[in-house]
Design an enzyme around this catalytic site. Structure first.
Site, mmCIF file in Angstrom:
data_model
loop_
_atom_site.group_PDB
_atom_site.id
_atom_site.type_symbol
_atom_site.label_atom_id
_atom_site.label_comp_id
_atom_site.label_asym_id
_atom_site.label_seq_id
_atom_site.Cartn_x
_atom_site.Cartn_y
_atom_site.Cartn_z
ATOM 1 N N HIS A 1 14.651 14.454 -20.727
ATOM 2 C CA HIS A 1 14.574 14.375 -22.199
ATOM 3 C C HIS A 1 13.332 15.169 -22.549
ATOM 4 O O HIS A 1 12.223 14.646 -22.564
ATOM 5 C CB HIS A 1 14.492 12.925 -22.669
ATOM 6 C CG HIS A 1 15.720 12.132 -22.310
ATOM 7 N ND1 HIS A 1 15.744 10.773 -22.210
ATOM 8 C CD2 HIS A 1 16.993 12.539 -22.030
ATOM 9 C CE1 HIS A 1 16.975 10.360 -21.887
ATOM 10 N NE2 HIS A 1 17.744 11.426 -21.761
ATOM 11 N N HIS B 1 20.130 16.219 -26.223
ATOM 12 C CA HIS B 1 18.666 16.266 -26.277
ATOM 13 C C HIS B 1 18.209 17.578 -25.659
ATOM 14 O O HIS B 1 18.997 18.278 -25.007
ATOM 15 C CB HIS B 1 18.082 15.068 -25.508
ATOM 16 C CG HIS B 1 18.678 14.885 -24.139
ATOM 17 N ND1 HIS B 1 18.264 15.603 -23.036
ATOM 18 C CD2 HIS B 1 19.703 14.110 -23.691
ATOM 19 C CE1 HIS B 1 18.984 15.252 -21.975
ATOM 20 N NE2 HIS B 1 19.882 14.352 -22.347
ATOM 21 N N GLU C 1 29.118 15.903 -20.080
ATOM 22 C CA GLU C 1 27.806 16.450 -20.452
ATOM 23 C C GLU C 1 27.553 17.794 -19.791
ATOM 24 O O GLU C 1 27.594 17.906 -18.568
ATOM 25 C CB GLU C 1 26.709 15.464 -20.023
ATOM 26 C CG GLU C 1 25.302 15.981 -20.271
ATOM 27 C CD GLU C 1 24.216 14.947 -19.971
ATOM 28 O OE1 GLU C 1 24.430 14.088 -19.086
ATOM 29 O OE2 GLU C 1 23.157 15.012 -20.622
ATOM 30 N N GLU D 1 26.773 15.927 -24.974
ATOM 31 C CA GLU D 1 27.296 14.825 -24.170
ATOM 32 C C GLU D 1 27.953 13.713 -24.987
ATOM 33 O O GLU D 1 27.474 12.586 -25.017
ATOM 34 C CB GLU D 1 26.181 14.243 -23.298
ATOM 35 C CG GLU D 1 24.867 13.960 -24.024
ATOM 36 C CD GLU D 1 23.798 13.397 -23.087
ATOM 37 O OE1 GLU D 1 24.095 12.408 -22.395
ATOM 38 O OE2 GLU D 1 22.680 13.925 -23.070
ATOM 39 N N ARG E 1 31.927 10.028 -20.349
ATOM 40 C CA ARG E 1 30.953 10.926 -20.983
ATOM 41 C C ARG E 1 31.111 12.270 -20.292
ATOM 42 O O ARG E 1 31.295 12.320 -19.069
ATOM 43 C CB ARG E 1 29.523 10.391 -20.823
ATOM 44 C CG ARG E 1 28.454 11.323 -21.391
ATOM 45 C CD ARG E 1 27.073 10.671 -21.536
ATOM 46 N NE ARG E 1 26.450 10.282 -20.289
ATOM 47 C CZ ARG E 1 26.364 9.057 -19.814
ATOM 48 N NH1 ARG E 1 26.879 8.049 -20.490
ATOM 49 N NH2 ARG E 1 25.786 8.796 -18.658
ATOM 50 N N ASP F 1 21.155 18.180 -16.041
ATOM 51 C CA ASP F 1 21.599 16.873 -16.550
ATOM 52 C C ASP F 1 23.102 16.976 -16.816
ATOM 53 O O ASP F 1 23.518 17.460 -17.862
ATOM 54 C CB ASP F 1 20.821 16.548 -17.841
ATOM 55 C CG ASP F 1 21.168 15.171 -18.395
ATOM 56 O OD1 ASP F 1 21.860 14.400 -17.698
ATOM 57 O OD2 ASP F 1 20.727 14.874 -19.525
ATOM 58 N N ASP G 1 0.818 -1.213 0.000
ATOM 59 C CA ASP G 1 0.000 0.000 0.000
ATOM 60 C C ASP G 1 0.860 1.275 0.000
ATOM 61 O O ASP G 1 0.411 2.343 0.390
ATOM 62 C CB ASP G 1 -0.965 0.005 1.196
ATOM 63 C CG ASP G 1 -0.246 -0.162 2.520
ATOM 64 O OD1 ASP G 1 0.991 -0.355 2.508
ATOM 65 O OD2 ASP G 1 -0.911 -0.093 3.572
HETATM 66 N N1 GLY Z 1 20.865 11.505 -17.881
HETATM 67 C C1 GLY Z 1 20.304 10.995 -19.064
HETATM 68 C C2 GLY Z 1 20.942 11.555 -20.250
HETATM 69 O O1 GLY Z 1 22.033 12.075 -20.183
HETATM 70 O O2 GLY Z 1 20.364 11.570 -21.308
HETATM 71 MN MN MN Z 2 21.581 13.926 -21.158
HETATM 72 MN MN MN Z 3 22.897 12.757 -18.385
#
Ligand code: GLY
Ligand code: MN
Ligand code: MN
Length: 441
Positions: free
Chosen positions: A361, A354, A408, A384, A406, A271, A40
């Protein structure tokens, strides 16, 4: 009474903007569906981004029916006040307080939505509603369309035509107002500072989970309600899992740590991804490939300006990353051939970036009339590029296996070019080596 999170004048302006796009139509936007987590216990609730964008209303079981130019124009269906439920679950506005607070022309209890919405849709030419996205409202929507048809009698017209509301509102959300930008700047600044705290507290033996917890603590301490998405805290080869979700391993000396995490401030998400050495010192191979990705990322950020076509920018990233892969002996052959064969996908399987906003996104079309669209002033996008070399890739040089990088940043497109909203998140090799492990705790 609860103070609304949103700026309600801003929401009103957004409905004004929507008017011109939806003349003669009704736009129906329901609240996000509540989900059970276990037994629940519910998952913590967050309003649907489109409903929040247009009304600022944050309660579940609510629906906006918006009819540009008609009376009433803005109609919100909400839960009834209920003392018992409010004792358990907290404050609810109820119809009359919701009408006054959220500047609606009319409000009704949500239990009446089929009957009332059928009346409201009697004279529109079409309806915008996002079907088949698993909404609790789909069943009611079907009943509403049927009721409208029955009301019209033997008109021979069939059901009202239905268009997806998501791209309609998405086109507005794509272009950020001054208010949106201010919220995003704050989300990005808080998230940048949290990344710095994670860098300072990284050392061998610390767990991914501990750092994840620290990120949540830091963003909440500075005003974020939650993360914008599930944080990725990935030591060593875990960084090669693009959406790594476990965050439960212990960090090891000699590995890199990749953190992709952003706070959500007043519903706007940051992000950010950074990668840094667990020990505070890059190995020569890590430093070499990291620097190449960093140089490329910086040149890709710098090359954004209004008019640059998204697809061309993506192509630039693919060229740059393919060059790095050839240089690092991950791929062999001619650049153009390798790109044509999509060979780079083995080590770079995602896109360059994006849109970013209320959703990580974010909404908005990437193509117009079948053509990739240009960057325009007011968009916020991520940049990124990354390279991920599986630990068991026997064709890759040994020293590179298990490395995932990566980098970003979140970029606002301006008249002049760009503003990097995450500029305060360190990414230079020397900065990272200075920061990592520097906390006393
Ligand atoms: N954190 C998800 C992306 O970088 O698209
Ligand atoms: Mn991203
Ligand atoms: Mn990301």
């Amino acid at each position: 009474m609860r103070k609304p999170t949103a700026n309600l004048e801003e929401c009103k302006q957004r409905r004004e903007n929507l008017k011109t796009l939806a003349q003669g139509a009704a736009v129906i936007i329901p609240s996000h569906t509540e989900h059970i987590r276990n037994h629940d216990v519910h998952h913590s609730y967050r309003q649907d981004s489109n409903l929040f964008y247009l009304t600022g209303f944050e309660e579940p079981e609510s629906v906006l029916v918006f009819r540009p130019g008609m009376t009433p124009e803005t109609v919100l269906f909400v839960r009834e006040k209920d003392e018992t439920r409010e004792t358990w679950d907290g404050f609810r506005y109820g119809p009359s307080l919701a009408k006054a607070t959220f500047q609606m022309d009319a409000t009704y209890v949500v239990d009446d939505v089929v009957e009332k919405a059928a009346e409201l849709l009697a004279d529109v030419e079409k309806v915008y509603y996002s079907q088949f996205r698993g909404s609790w409202f789909d069943k009611a929507f079907k009943k509403i369309l049927t009721a409208v048809k029955i009301k019209k009698g033997r008109s021979g017209k069939g059901l009202l035509p239905v268009y997806d509301a998501y791209p309609l509102v998405g086109e507005l959300r794509l272009f950020k107002s001054d208010y949106d930008i201010q919220q995003m700047r704050t989300a990005c600044e808080i998230s940048s500072a949290a990344h710095v705290e994670l860098m300072k507290n990284t050392r061998p033996g610390v767990s991914e989970r501990e750092l994840h917890g620290l990120f949540i603590y830091e963003i909440m301490k500075h005003g974020c309600a939650r993360e914008g998405y599930g944080s990725i805290v990935a030591g060593g080869k875990n960084a090669c899992t693009l959406h790594y979700i476990f965050n439960d391993e212990t960090l090891r000396d000699g590995d890199l740590l990749l953190v992709d995490a952003g706070g959500e401030y007043n519903y706007y998400s940051a992000d950010i991804t950074r990668a840094w050495p667990v020990s505070g010192k890059f190995t020569p191979a890590q430093k070499r490939i990291y620097q190449k990705v960093l140089d490329l990322q910086k040149s890709l950020v710098a090359s954004i300006q209004p008019g640059v076509i998204l697809k061309d920018h993506q192509a630039k990233a693919v060229e740059g990353l393919t060059d790095i892969m050839i240089d690092e002996k991950l791929l062999k052959g001619n650049r153009a051939e390798l790109i044509k064969e999509n060979a780079f996908r083995k080590y770079y399987p995602h896109g360059l970036g994006h849109y970013l906003g209320l959703d990580v996104h974010d909404a908005g079309a990437y193509e117009l009339d079948g053509q990739s669209r240009p960057y325009e002033k007011g968009m916020v996008v991520t940049v990124e590029p990354g390279i991920y070399i599986p630990h068991n890739d026997e064709t890759a040089p040994m020293e590179l296996r298990g490395i995932g990088i990566r980098i970003e940043d979140d970029i606002l497109v301006t008249n002049e070019g760009i503003e990097n909203l995450t500029i305060k998140t360190p990414k230079e090799v020397a900065e990272l080596e200075d920061l990592v492990g520097s906390s006393n705790s």
